[in-house]
Design an enzyme around this catalytic site. Structure first.
Site, PDB file in Angstrom:
ATOM      1  N   ASP A  66     -19.755   2.832  29.422  1.00  0.00           N
ATOM      2  CA  ASP A  66     -20.014   1.397  29.511  1.00  0.00           C
ATOM      3  C   ASP A  66     -19.124   0.716  28.464  1.00  0.00           C
ATOM      4  OD1 ASP A  66     -20.971  -1.193  29.323  1.00  0.00           O
ATOM      5  OD2 ASP A  66     -23.071  -0.624  29.580  1.00  0.00           O
ATOM      6  N   LYS A  96     -18.526 -11.205  28.529  1.00  0.00           N
ATOM      7  CA  LYS A  96     -18.434 -11.197  27.061  1.00  0.00           C
ATOM      8  C   LYS A  96     -16.993 -11.517  26.666  1.00  0.00           C
ATOM      9  CE  LYS A  96     -21.921  -7.490  26.773  1.00  0.00           C
ATOM     10  NZ  LYS A  96     -23.175  -8.164  26.514  1.00  0.00           N
TER      11      LYS A  96
HETATM   12  C1  LIG Z   1     -23.576  -2.433  26.807  1.00  0.00           C
HETATM   13  C2  LIG Z   1     -24.170  -3.330  27.848  1.00  0.00           C
HETATM   14  N1  LIG Z   1     -24.329  -2.867  29.107  1.00  0.00           N
HETATM   15  C3  LIG Z   1     -24.856  -3.640  30.079  1.00  0.00           C
HETATM   16  C4  LIG Z   1     -25.253  -4.939  29.804  1.00  0.00           C
HETATM   17  C5  LIG Z   1     -25.866  -5.799  30.840  1.00  0.00           C
HETATM   18  O1  LIG Z   1     -25.726  -5.354  32.146  1.00  0.00           O
HETATM   19  P1  LIG Z   1     -25.668  -6.403  33.341  1.00  0.00           P
HETATM   20  O2  LIG Z   1     -24.293  -7.019  33.295  1.00  0.00           O
HETATM   21  O3  LIG Z   1     -25.936  -5.618  34.560  1.00  0.00           O
HETATM   22  O4  LIG Z   1     -26.710  -7.438  33.078  1.00  0.00           O
HETATM   23  C6  LIG Z   1     -25.087  -5.454  28.505  1.00  0.00           C
HETATM   24  C7  LIG Z   1     -25.515  -6.838  28.196  1.00  0.00           C
HETATM   25  O5  LIG Z   1     -25.477  -7.330  27.119  1.00  0.00           O
HETATM   26  C8  LIG Z   1     -24.540  -4.629  27.518  1.00  0.00           C
HETATM   27  O6  LIG Z   1     -24.372  -5.079  26.261  1.00  0.00           O
END
Ligand SMILES: Cc1ncc(COP(=O)(O)O)c(C=O)c1O
Length: 406
Positions: A194, A220
């Site tokens: 991720d 972001k």
């Molecule tokens: C590391 C990370 N993964 C996933 C997400 C959120 O996932 P999604 O875009 O499906 O809401 C965030 C949200 O802050 C995040 O910081």
């Protein structure tokens, strides 16, 4: 540390010109680009064009005349140089959570005979919730959650997939992607990363670091706007082998044949599912354009400079020991200041124009986006934090009531 030093660092900043690509409200120090990037100045006109001319005038023909149908692929090409991947290895689609689901399930199924999905306890919650859902869905899957320090030794012959976040959303710690990937690969497992707190911040080179599967959000550091679509990355050598578990018509080899049976498209396109969100893609397109002519190595350097300067300023002005973050050889783009009353402190900061965020139970979080944050922002935020802590103005009863802070 001082305002003079901040001014000198800003004067020497090779990325200073990029701030002008963004709309930043007067009187605000915006340190929340790691939750929602600032508005690119070009985004309103880009969206207005898509709405008024493309949708309004050209209507349904825009799927062809303006190439909407290819945008998940086409816009991904702008992301490719930022992450060190080929355009054909990326798609802009869905949300991070859905992209994770797709890649973890497809990786798991590509490793028959193995049953473990491995992650760390401190991973971002949605990632682990998705893995919990997958473990409940796939009959043989077992989710194994270990502490970060035990990750590599927990990889074994049962591990099908390892899924981790590259930069921790709380402390900003950056995991060693290449070393972990090597360990996973040597054990025969696949890894899904991720990159939500890395893409647009760190000079990623997915090819060089051996990364094979990854996802990340668009809202972001990529400045794609609230709820922007996410991206997924599948290294070219895995595209034949891996199959998407969400087999929708946009991932069909011939969507407009309306055939009865699903047949996957070639390459990365098989990971599409449904109709792309064109307005959201238009905003993300403008977000990715803020990276035009930007050297990601300079972005990463500046992130380190800003966070380092902020850590030193907070330590000097408030006497808070942030050495655990400053000693870390590799940081992401944010700094957290632990405080028992962190929520109220952040509310007090926001009221006086410094926008960061709060992560339960006690972390005040300041995210630095190198394209538009300055060293003066870092100094100003550190000064205001010191003032709020010294004066205890966070004790104002208005700041005690919890509102939802993203
Ligand atoms: C590391 C990370 N993964 C996933 C997400 C959120 O996932 P999604 O875009 O499906 O809401 C965030 C949200 O802050 C995040 O910081």
């Amino acid at each position: 540390m001082s305002l003079e030093k901040a001014t000198a660092l800003d004067a020497a900043d090779p990325l200073a010109f990029a701030r002008d690509r963004f709309h930043l409200p007067d009187g605000v120090i915006y340190l929340d680009g790691n939750s929602l990037g600032a508005l690119p100045k070009d985004a309103p006109a880009r969206l207005a064009d898509v709405v008024e001319r493309q949708w309004g005038e050209d209507l349904i023909s825009s799927w062809n005349t303006h190439g909407w149908i290819d945008w998940p692929h086409h816009i991904a090409a702008k992301l490719a140089p930022l992450v060190g991947a080929d355009p054909d290895e990326l798609l802009i689609t869905d949300s991070t959570s859905i992209c994770l689901f797709k890649l973890i399930v497809s990786a798991f199924r590509a490793r028959p005979g193995r049953n473990v999905i491995l992650t760390e306890a401190g991973n971002f919650p949605t990632d682990n919730y998705i893995m919990q859902g997958i473990a409940a869905l796939l009959p043989k899957a077992e989710l194994r959650v270990v502490e970060r320090a035990d990750l590599t030794k927990a990889i074994d012959a049962d591990t099908a997939v390892l899924s981790l976040t590259h930069v921790d959303y709380r402390g900003g710690e950056r995991l060693e992607m290449a070393a972990i990937d090597t360990a996973a690969r040597e054990a025969g497992a696949l890894s899904v990363w991720d990159l939500s707190h890395s893409a647009g911040l760190i000079a990623l080179d997915l090819h060089a670091s051996g990364c094979e599967l990854a996802v990340g959000c668009g809202y972001k550091y990529l400045n794609g706007g609230p709820g922007a679509p996410a991206f997924l990355y599948v290294a070219s050598h895995l595209q034949e082998e891996l199959q998407s578990p969400l087999t929708g018509w946009m991932g069909h080899a011939d969507p407009f044949a309306f055939a009865g049976e699903y047949r996957p498209a070639d390459g990365i396109r098989k990971f599409l599912t449904g109709t792309p969100s064109i307005l959201a893609l238009a905003a993300l397109d403008a977000g990715l354009d803020t990276f035009a002519d930007i050297d990601m190595a300079l972005v990463e350097d500046k992130a380190e400079g800003l966070t380092g300067f902020f850590i030193e300023s907070v330590t000097e002005l408030s006497g808070i020991d942030l050495s655990a973050q400053s000693d870390r050889p590799q940081r992401g783009g944010h700094v957290v200041v632990p405080h028992e009353h962190g929520y109220a402190v952040m509310r007090a900061l926001i009221e006086r124009g410094v926008i960061g965020d709060f992560r339960a139970p006690d972390l005040i979080r300041f995210g630095f986006a190198p394209l538009y944050n300055t060293f003066k922002d870092a100094w100003g935020a550190a000064e205001l934090l010191a003032d709020i802590l010294r004066s205890k103005s966070w004790q104002d009863p208005r700041f005690a009531t919890r509102e939802k802070v993203t």
